[in-house]
Design a protein around this motif. Sequence first.
Motif, PDB file in Angstrom:
ATOM      1  N   THR A   1      -9.223   5.154   1.454  1.00 24.87           N
ATOM      2  CA  THR A   1      -8.725   6.533   1.393  1.00 24.87           C
ATOM      3  C   THR A   1      -8.065   6.738   0.038  1.00 24.87           C
ATOM      4  O   THR A   1      -7.494   5.814  -0.538  1.00 24.87           O
ATOM      5  N   PHE A   2      -8.182   7.954  -0.447  1.00 26.02           N
ATOM      6  CA  PHE A   2      -7.628   8.298  -1.766  1.00 26.02           C
ATOM      7  C   PHE A   2      -6.764   9.548  -1.620  1.00 26.02           C
ATOM      8  O   PHE A   2      -7.229  10.573  -1.121  1.00 26.02           O
ATOM      9  N   THR A   3      -5.531   9.461  -2.046  1.00 25.60           N
ATOM     10  CA  THR A   3      -4.599  10.578  -1.887  1.00 25.60           C
ATOM     11  C   THR A   3      -3.961  10.936  -3.225  1.00 25.60           C
ATOM     12  O   THR A   3      -3.327  10.094  -3.861  1.00 25.60           O
TER      13      THR A   3
ATOM     14  N   VAL B   1      -3.443   7.525  -5.084  1.00 22.14           N
ATOM     15  CA  VAL B   1      -3.122   6.280  -4.379  1.00 22.14           C
ATOM     16  C   VAL B   1      -4.267   5.944  -3.428  1.00 22.14           C
ATOM     17  O   VAL B   1      -4.697   6.789  -2.641  1.00 22.14           O
ATOM     18  N   GLU B   2      -4.733   4.717  -3.569  1.00 18.17           N
ATOM     19  CA  GLU B   2      -5.837   4.241  -2.737  1.00 18.17           C
ATOM     20  C   GLU B   2      -5.296   3.288  -1.669  1.00 18.17           C
ATOM     21  O   GLU B   2      -4.444   2.459  -1.950  1.00 18.17           O
TER      22      GLU B   2
END
Lengths: 565, 565
Positions: B194-196, B559-560
């Motif tokens: 996931t990438f945020t 952030v991964e």
Amino acid sequence: MAAALSAQQLSEKHRSTLDQALETIHTRAYWSPHPEHPKAYGDSAAGDGKAAFEALLGSRFQLDQPGTDGWVDGEVSPYGIELGVEYPHPDPEMLLPAMRAGMGTWRRAGAEGRAMVCLEILARISARTHEFAHAVMHTSGQAFMMALQAGGPHAQDRGLEAVAYAYAEQVRTPQTAEWSKPQGKRDPVNLTKTFTPVGRGVSLLIGCNTFPTWNGYPGLFASLATGNPVLVKPHPRAVLPLAMTVAAAREVLAEAGFDPNLVALAAEGPGEGLAKRLATRPEIRIIDYTGSSAFGDWLEENAVQAQVFTEKAGVNTVVVESTDDYRGMLSNLAFSLSLYSGQMCTTPQNLLIPRDGIATDAGHKGYDEVVSDLAGAVDRLLSDDAKATAFLGAMVNPQVKERIEAAAEQGEVALASRSITHPEFPGATVRTPVLVKADGARKQWDGADTEAPYLSECFGPVAFAVAVDSAADAVDLLRHTVHSRGAMTVGAYTVSKEVERMVEDACLDECAQLSLNLTGGVYVNQTAAFSDFHGSGGNPAANAALCDGAFVANRFRTVEVRRPA
Amino acid sequence: MAAALSAQQLSEKHRSTLDQALETIHTRAYWSPHPEHPKAYGDSAAGDGKAAFEALLGSRFQLDQPGTDGWVDGEVSPYGIELGVEYPHPDPEMLLPAMRAGMGTWRRAGAEGRAMVCLEILARISARTHEFAHAVMHTSGQAFMMALQAGGPHAQDRGLEAVAYAYAEQVRTPQTAEWSKPQGKRDPVNLTKTFTPVGRGVSLLIGCNTFPTWNGYPGLFASLATGNPVLVKPHPRAVLPLAMTVAAAREVLAEAGFDPNLVALAAEGPGEGLAKRLATRPEIRIIDYTGSSAFGDWLEENAVQAQVFTEKAGVNTVVVESTDDYRGMLSNLAFSLSLYSGQMCTTPQNLLIPRDGIATDAGHKGYDEVVSDLAGAVDRLLSDDAKATAFLGAMVNPQVKERIEAAAEQGEVALASRSITHPEFPGATVRTPVLVKADGARKQWDGADTEAPYLSECFGPVAFAVAVDSAADAVDLLRHTVHSRGAMTVGAYTVSKEVERMVEDACLDECAQLSLNLTGGVYVNQTAAFSDFHGSGGNPAANAALCDGAFVANRFRTVEVRRPA
């Protein structure tokens, strides 16, 4: 004179690779055009690569670049052999103007033309992967297989990724546009606009000792692909892999009809401090740096005329709260701690383990049991000396060995570091990791005058098994560590959704890259180009990530020319 | 409690506008959702807007933000009326932590959620365009129509453009990805990632006196849309338009279920130097600044903990070499010099004219003739006092008037500045441009100890008609000026392909935005959002351009989190 390599030839050869890279940085799926297996390079590659490397030893590395005022040498392999290669030492007053001279032609090549040349450079380097492996091994101290993979295909992947980002960023704005603004009842006003990406100026790459190519290629190729000349200042102990890279770049540039001086080497004499002297020169508009926090911070504060991209040091944490695969966790962590003797900026240092122990698929395990089981896993992984060296490599410099010895005095040693004699290179210093128990009680780290040893970066094969009072305390210590010291990586093992959420929130708040419950063949210290970000750029360990839009967007500017249509 | 404005409602209302903006920043065609014509806002808008503005005068501007330790006032309109509005003065120790408190919720809104809230803020501001026009007019000194257009729709366009860039940048990386790496004969390793996007921290907007909204909105909306709280520190003489903006943002944020303290005002007392005090605080991670070069350079050199985006001052040049539309050129230049009394960072200052004269469609014109014809064109444009004030506006501060007087002593005055009494506001200082002849011989500017007056920025209605020895000399002086002083704009008039190419190369080499042969209704000092870049970010006048990828990419980090699939 027609160029030996035409733009069309290059495009036919490389455009599909660029397209695949462009697609993959969007999907973040697995992909690489650079094989990891040594045999993929052909039957004769291993022998040819070794011979090519050996032919370089004791020679003068000719680059035929202007502004050479002498020759410097002094590299000694961590494996004990003397390299004896001499490199040109630059006179910046001569070299920097010569590097700028080709910028106009390079600009006119356009984003695609530059990308194709960059891909050809990478292709030439890829074809010499075995030769580069020896050069990386004998400067970084990495074991051969790691030097081949991390220094070869993985580094080339990161270079290609940077080219893809650079290309995508430059073509977000069209080359030309027609603009027609309505004026009510009058005729519209019409303008034709052109947009041209232009480089900022000379880009300085300050290389590191441990990963000269892997950490160097992103900045080198990002800057070159966006129209900038690149001056490569290697670490004085790891010149060869970057000198070979500069030679390959110059060769391709010349063949493709560009000025080879767009890429040049700046090797330095012992104790010269050349990076510092170059970094604040007005010609230097971009700097890429990997190394100590002290010099990285200095660059960020002093090289204010340049865009500065730094990867510095941090303190990497793994929270060990619970697991449904105790064996998998232990072997995964043992590998992470051992790989390249912990000499990676991504190696975990602090393992936060509840004092009361953890729940596992093999039953409850007390803190002491977890620590001794981990020590056992490391011992087993490294039990055979010959096999162990294939994981560990050699100590990159004498300071690492000193830190191992100092760490053992910081607390109870759960696993002592062991000296191993390298079967092929008896001159190499090879050491197994040390694991030290430490007290993670809040009063040890939460306060202005606390100096818990695990809050300092201890670069090398040193890990602390930090006993914390609770999972919540572990997360607080994690937050504190990332916020105050930075982190390139964070790991966590937990089967609790609640703890997972807490760790994830901490990483989102403090901007750290998180790997959860790794038990198989992926390790917290490894990232894959096109998919994983290396570093976040948002905590003290680094001000940039490899690779994203921010890594390339400010390396060039766009000049608009508008005229009546 | 459910938010009054749901994400779905906002998306239904604004998603198509965002999509159109996203498309237009790629095509660079003409587009704006914000009408320029005052009547487009409805029949009652003019009266309502004026009444709303007048209701604010002499009042306390309530924002209900935490950490208010007093009230400050002191704005005086360049048109002579006292505004008498009091604004909250911040205690940063209280306000900054309160601003950070809402970051988590704002992060969880995601890129699209944040963009929709930003578009709603812009929509509320757009609906009050007439009210904003009065506020901008009575702080900047712009004439009403310009204050309405530049301070209203054009500023809103630039804000929307920044939101579009911010959104596009954040969604380049997918929210989730599946990664599967082949392992030869073994099973592949599979990870879910996931990438945020996460904001960097508090963003500080340091506003300017002349274009509080136009220059303020890009940074404000770029930072907010990328997840950062924004602290707005207006110029002490131009607080009202930004206070109104902050109020609108806080209102929408609260209605949409977010913490209104994500946007706050930092008004300062006289001579307080609040910007300097805030700029180096560790909580401040992004700074947007428009103003003097001295303070912009200070920020770049000292606020090293922050990403700093500056628009400073430069010396704008127009090369006048030849034209096929002499009348069109003269009237276009006359307008450019007169608009807002030259108080735009984009107004031309130096007109480089060959000493031997220029070729035109009306025959050869000597240097003196060109200068006197241009003076005549300015005179004609401004011959009617009442109409003239609609172009000129008022002097933003007393220093501008002093510079007009000083300039007249620098050389032969080809056109004297005239005082005009404003028909509605007799307290306003209204002045027409002064045009001064100057010697552009190479020895006047090419050397270490030359101090040609035209090489300094002379902010206001001051232009120099610089006699140069040749077109080639004009291009050299242009290069020298951009390189050493910076430029927000460059213009050129030429029918020669050779001269055009020389000027274009100079602008590409020195990174300046070029307008060629403008003779109609587009002026060198105006840029259109979604199509034109404002500034280049590559010469000393500014380190950023409005708006491009580099303006947004480093305002957030990604952030991964990766876990076994």
